[in-house]
Design a protein around this motif. Structure first.
Motif, short mmCIF file in Angstrom:
data_model
loop_
_atom_site.label_atom_id
_atom_site.label_comp_id
_atom_site.label_asym_id
_atom_site.label_seq_id
_atom_site.Cartn_x
_atom_site.Cartn_y
_atom_site.Cartn_z
N THR A 1 56.63 19.78 -18.55
CA THR A 1 57.13 19.83 -19.90
C THR A 1 57.83 18.53 -20.19
N SER B 1 53.89 26.55 -23.97
CA SER B 1 53.21 25.99 -22.81
C SER B 1 52.14 26.98 -22.39
N TYR C 1 42.51 18.14 -18.45
CA TYR C 1 43.82 17.93 -19.06
C TYR C 1 44.59 16.78 -18.42
N ARG D 1 57.71 24.93 -28.87
CA ARG D 1 56.54 24.39 -28.18
C ARG D 1 56.10 25.37 -27.12
N GLN E 1 45.91 14.32 -19.80
CA GLN E 1 47.07 13.96 -20.64
C GLN E 1 48.30 14.77 -20.24
N ASP E 2 48.13 15.98 -19.73
CA ASP E 2 49.28 16.79 -19.29
C ASP E 2 49.96 16.12 -18.10
N LEU F 1 44.58 19.82 -12.98
CA LEU F 1 44.62 19.50 -14.41
C LEU F 1 43.55 18.47 -14.78
N VAL G 1 51.92 13.07 -19.44
CA VAL G 1 53.16 13.47 -20.11
C VAL G 1 54.20 13.92 -19.08
N ALA G 2 53.75 14.65 -18.06
CA ALA G 2 54.67 15.12 -17.03
C ALA G 2 55.28 13.95 -16.26
N ARG H 1 49.65 25.99 -20.07
CA ARG H 1 49.14 25.60 -18.76
C ARG H 1 50.31 25.07 -17.95
N THR H 2 50.07 24.92 -16.64
CA THR H 2 51.06 24.23 -15.82
C THR H 2 50.85 22.74 -16.01
N GLY H 3 51.79 21.95 -15.54
CA GLY H 3 51.59 20.51 -15.61
C GLY H 3 52.79 19.78 -16.13
#
Length: 128
Positions: A12, A6, A100, A4, A102-103, A95, A106-107, A8-10
């Motif tokens: 994992t 990555s 983003y 996977r 959704q990032d 983000l 998820v985080a 962008r930051t945000g």
């Protein structure tokens, strides 16, 4: 093995419990919070994420955390709504602004996966 990348930051996707179990199984130096920013600058999301893992590690039995690790775990345990905090921190707002959200969601997930990502050659790989 899943790979996977990555871009962008945000954050994992990770399970603090799975991360703690892996950390305990690899024994070594005292646990310390990771640093995702240049020049050892820890952002709030770094401290919350590592604090979640370090707090779960404490629940698995005795270990001797560094003062930084103890502070990160305490911050995690004292944060009542981590998802809300992540949405409002600098990186979370960026983000959202860049499209983003959704990032950030998820985080903010906790213990939704047993996968522990390990950064290898610029990509996140599933830990063995």
């Amino acid at each position: 093995m899943r790979r996977r990348r990555s871009t962008r930051t945000g954050g994992t996707p990770c399970s603090p419990s799975a991360g703690a179990r892996r950390r305990r199984s690899t024994r070594g130096r005292s646990p310390r919070p990771p640093c995702a920013r240049p020049r050892r600058h820890r952002a709030l999301e770094d401290l919350l994420g590592s604090g979640a893992v370090l707090s779960a590690l404490s629940a698995l039995g005795p270990h001797e955390p560094t003062p930084e690790a103890r502070a990160a775990a305490t911050l995690w345990e004292a944060t009542e709504a981590p998802a809300s905090v992540l949405r409002r921190c600098d990186s979370g707002r960026e983000l959202y602004e860049y499209g983003y959200p959704q990032d950030v969601a998820v985080a903010a997930e906790v213990d939704t996966s047993e996968t522990v990502p390990v950064l290898t050659d610029g990509a996140f790989l599933e830990a063995p």
